[in-house]
Design an enzyme around this catalytic site. Structure first.
Site, short mmCIF file in Angstrom:
data_model
loop_
_atom_site.label_atom_id
_atom_site.label_comp_id
_atom_site.label_asym_id
_atom_site.label_seq_id
_atom_site.Cartn_x
_atom_site.Cartn_y
_atom_site.Cartn_z
N HIS A 126 -0.89 -10.82 -5.33
CA HIS A 126 0.49 -10.39 -5.13
C HIS A 126 1.49 -11.31 -5.83
O HIS A 126 2.44 -10.85 -6.46
CB HIS A 126 0.82 -10.33 -3.64
CG HIS A 126 -0.02 -9.35 -2.88
ND1 HIS A 126 -0.10 -8.02 -3.21
CD2 HIS A 126 -0.81 -9.52 -1.78
CE1 HIS A 126 -0.91 -7.40 -2.36
NE2 HIS A 126 -1.35 -8.29 -1.49
N HIS A 172 0.83 -1.21 0.00
CA HIS A 172 0.00 0.00 0.00
C HIS A 172 0.87 1.26 0.00
O HIS A 172 0.57 2.22 -0.71
CB HIS A 172 -0.95 0.01 1.20
CG HIS A 172 -1.86 -1.17 1.23
ND1 HIS A 172 -2.54 -1.55 2.37
CD2 HIS A 172 -2.21 -2.07 0.28
CE1 HIS A 172 -3.26 -2.63 2.10
NE2 HIS A 172 -3.07 -2.97 0.85
N ASP A 209 -3.29 -2.78 -5.14
CA ASP A 209 -2.25 -3.77 -4.82
C ASP A 209 -1.33 -3.99 -6.01
O ASP A 209 -0.10 -4.08 -5.86
CB ASP A 209 -2.90 -5.11 -4.45
CG ASP A 209 -3.39 -5.17 -3.01
OD1 ASP A 209 -2.97 -4.32 -2.19
OD2 ASP A 209 -4.18 -6.08 -2.70
N HIS A 215 -9.32 -1.95 -4.99
CA HIS A 215 -8.21 -2.26 -4.09
C HIS A 215 -7.25 -3.26 -4.73
O HIS A 215 -6.04 -3.16 -4.53
CB HIS A 215 -8.68 -2.79 -2.75
CG HIS A 215 -7.53 -3.02 -1.82
ND1 HIS A 215 -6.92 -1.98 -1.13
CD2 HIS A 215 -6.79 -4.13 -1.53
CE1 HIS A 215 -5.90 -2.45 -0.44
NE2 HIS A 215 -5.79 -3.76 -0.68
#
Length: 305
Positions: free
Chosen positions: A265, A79, A242, A238
């Site tokens: 991720h 973040h 990421d 969001h």
């Protein structure tokens, strides 16, 4: 010349670690040109440095974690990294007195305010960009992520959760990147999780700092946060946040077209590694003339919130 950027002054904030639940102090400091983004664990003696590098990302289970050869780690960097990408900050020293960056409210917005409060300063050195030259794609089962050439930074992200609160109309988000677009459309989108997963993780001693104050939490039927969502499609926004943070682990803003389906991720990092491993797929570029810069990167240093 498009110049590199750093902070005008140091700034400090305290927060809670998502996994430990403990108090964490974060300090952001200016850095010299060509320093890059460097994270430091100041609670260790000697201090341990983690330069932003996709090859240092060795754990992507619940967040993006940098781990060195000795197994020392710094977690939940994505973040803050996204905020740096959003404001185009090239050089910064990030000090934290814990194994993780504080979670704040679960979005990048507090870091944006922090960085703008410190002030952004241009430096007398050319800003480097990574320009995508060839199509690159990575897959994991039905999940995938890809880059292709584009004169700007365009993002297209799709999620697919079988949940009554996540309708088909809020599973995709597309954006042409700019500092303003990132701040207004992406930075406020919070991380999210499912109650059944959170309860299990907390029983295993993880996400002890997780709460409705720093995450969107869903049970089997609905969103549990009293105030609801900041955007109707906050969850996919969001995931884009990421991705922006994960891709900035390269240390440079990217010129290209990014598209992903159910990526996380791990796959974001796999794509970045695949691009950088193929020297034909990318190149460094600088811009002497502002007229040549892709539109999204021409934005002024100061961003109106």
């Amino acid at each position: 010349m498009i110049k590199q950027r750093t902070l005008k002054q140091s700034i400090k904030v305290t927060g809670v670690g998502l996994h430990s639940g403990e108090k964490v102090t974060l300090t952001l400091r200016p850095a010299m040109p060509n320093t890059g983004v460097v994270y430091y664990r100041t609670d260790l003696n000697p201090t341990v440095a983690f330069p932003a590098d996709p090859n240092s990302v060795r754990d992507t289970m619940l967040c993006t974690a940098l781990i060195n050869e000795q197994g020392v780690r710094i977690s939940t960097v994505e973040h803050l990294n996204a905020a740096l990408a959003g404001l185009g900050i090239d050089n910064i020293i990030i000090e934290v007195d814990a194994p993780e960056i504080p979670i704040m409210d679960g979005s990048a917005s507090p870091f944006i305010y922090l960085l703008l409060d410190a002030g952004i300063e241009e430096q007398n050195a050319a800003k480097k960009f990574i320009r995508i030259k060839e199509y690159v794609r990575v897959e994991d089962g039905d999940k995938w992520a890809e880059f292709k050439p584009y004169n700007g930074f365009r993002l297209d992200f799709t999620i697919d959760f079988d949940h009554p609160a996540i309708g088909k109309d809020v599973r995709n988000y597309e954006m042409n990147f700019s500092a303003q677009a990132f701040v207004h459309q992406i930075s406020r989108a919070r991380t999210f999780g499912f109650m059944k997963d959170i309860e299990y993780l907390q029983s295993q001693g993880l996400v002890l700092g997780g709460s409705l104050d720093n995450a969107i939490v869903l049970d089997d039927y609905r969103i549990l946060n009293e105030d609801g969502l900041r955007f109707k499609d906050e969850l996919v926004r969001h995931k884009m946040l990421d991705a922006i943070g994960d891709l900035y682990m390269a240390g440079y803003n990217i010129i290209g077209d990014f598209k992903a389906y159910k990526s996380g991720h791990g796959l974001n990092n796999k794509l970045l590694r695949a691009v950088l491993a193929n020297q034909e797929a990318w190149e460094f570029v600088t811009f002497e003339d502002k007229e040549q810069v892709p539109q999204g990167y021409v934005a002024p240093v100061q961003v109106l919130i």
